[in-house]
Design an enzyme around this catalytic site. Structure first.
Site, PDB file in Angstrom:
ATOM      1  CE  LYS A   1      -3.636  -2.544   2.408  1.00 52.36           C
ATOM      2  NZ  LYS A   1      -4.328  -2.799   3.681  1.00 52.36           N
TER       3      LYS A   1
ATOM      4  CE1 TYR B   1      -5.727  -3.924  -0.645  1.00 56.82           C
ATOM      5  CE2 TYR B   1      -7.037  -5.919  -0.485  1.00 56.82           C
ATOM      6  CZ  TYR B   1      -6.277  -4.936   0.110  1.00 56.82           C
ATOM      7  OH  TYR B   1      -6.052  -4.968   1.462  1.00 56.82           O
TER       8      TYR B   1
ATOM      9  CE1 TYR C   1      -2.891  -3.484   8.389  1.00 54.65           C
ATOM     10  CE2 TYR C   1      -1.663  -4.946   9.834  1.00 54.65           C
ATOM     11  CZ  TYR C   1      -2.053  -4.567   8.567  1.00 54.65           C
ATOM     12  OH  TYR C   1      -1.594  -5.258   7.485  1.00 54.65           O
TER      13      TYR C   1
ATOM     14  CB  VAL D   1      -1.553 -10.167   7.396  1.00 56.01           C
ATOM     15  CG1 VAL D   1      -2.363  -9.084   8.100  1.00 56.01           C
ATOM     16  CG2 VAL D   1      -2.007 -10.354   5.955  1.00 56.01           C
TER      17      VAL D   1
END
Length: 306
Positions: free
Chosen positions: A66, A190, A242, A260
């Protein structure tokens, strides 16, 4: 200070912590990753490369991607992007649907899943997903100065087959008029960007431009303007881990982005980029041993933005 020796000491110190995290079991292709793996690499702005552990083993960078798609989208849209995405920490799960609905389809920041899906929509701009996927891959290969950076098709398929929450988020975004392209197209991009496969050395090298004011210090190529690099770093510091971003900033004090897959990219302004990988995650979805390793490294080297 011998940077390689420092990394090797840290690798030994974190080894007992490798069994404490849990791999991302909700993505089948990631659930099979060996949790005992640990790698760390530092690439400095003057070209020194130091490694320890499994720093040359490719892994799925997941949400670390990202950072790079945001860089591309800002190049496409500039500050107009912030009309569609916020710049605040989420304080909620990275895939929260409740927050997205409550805030009328405006994602809190570009590093939670909803925000990243909007970023992919910006990159599409009516182009086919395959073209955008190739653009993202080529961008990472150039930044890493390595054509071996690739996309793991098995991980991409696994994401698409099990990404029901992301489909929900994308449909919410579309319902609020936040996506200009079909849901399926945005998610195809994505899922493939999340499936980028890189080593710690490649990832640290790719992030080095953020350590040097937006310019690759080893090639001289300006990737983004200095003020934009500062803003990307600011978002990494405040939103990159996060809903544990505040705690990580408190403990480590460096801009960073986790995924992750167990990877973390961290930026030491004017000095270096760091990539660490350990697949076992903590309760917030960040690499457990990787976070400990970064804290040890920052303390030993005196690296902090504060």
């Amino acid at each position: 200070m011998d940077l390689t020796a420092t990394l090797q000491r840290i690798a030994e110190r974190v080894r007992p912590h490798l069994v404490e995290g849990k791999v991302a079991g909700y993505i089948p292709a990631l659930a099979r990753v060996d949790p005992s793996k640990f790698g760390i690499a530092v690439v400095t702005v003057d070209g020194e490369v130091a490694t320890a552990g499994d720093a040359l083993v490719p892994f799925s960078i997941q949400s670390i991607s990202k950072v790079f798609t945001l860089t591309l989208a800002l190049g496409e849209l500039g500050d107009e992007l912030w009309k569609r995405i916020g710049r605040e920490p989420s304080g909620s799960s990275f895939n929260s649907i409740v927050q997205l609905e409550r805030e009328h389809g405006i994602p809190r920041n570009p590093f939670i899943n909803a925000g990243a899906i909007v970023v992919t929509d910006v990159l599409l701009e009516g182009r086919p997903p395959e073209a955008v996927i190739n653009e993202i891959l080529g961008f990472l290969q150039r930044l890493a100065d390595d054509p071996d950076v690739s996309i793991d098709d098995e991980v991409a398929r696994s994401e698409a087959e099990t990404g029901h929450r992301n489909f929900s988020l994308a449909h919410f975004l579309s319902a609020f008029g936040q996506l200009k392209n079909p849901v399926e197209s945005a998610l195809a991009v994505y899922f493939h960007q999340c499936a980028l496969s890189m080593t710690c050395v490649q990832l640290a090298r790719a992030g080095l431009f953020l350590s040097a004011g937006g310019r690759d210090p080893l090639t001289g190529l300006e990737v983004v303007r200095p003020e934009r690099a500062r803003r990307i770093n600011a978002l990494m510091l405040t939103c990159g881990h996060y809903d544990a971003s505040g705690d990580v900033a408190f403990r480590i004090g460096l801009p960073g982005k986790s995924g992750v897959g167990g990877g973390i990219l961290a930026i030491v302004p004017r000095k270096a980029a760091i990539a660490v990988w350990s697949p076992g995650l903590n309760a917030n979805g960040n690499s457990h041993a990787g976070t400990i390793a970064l804290e040890l490294l920052a303390a030993e080297m005196g690296w902090s933005v504060f």
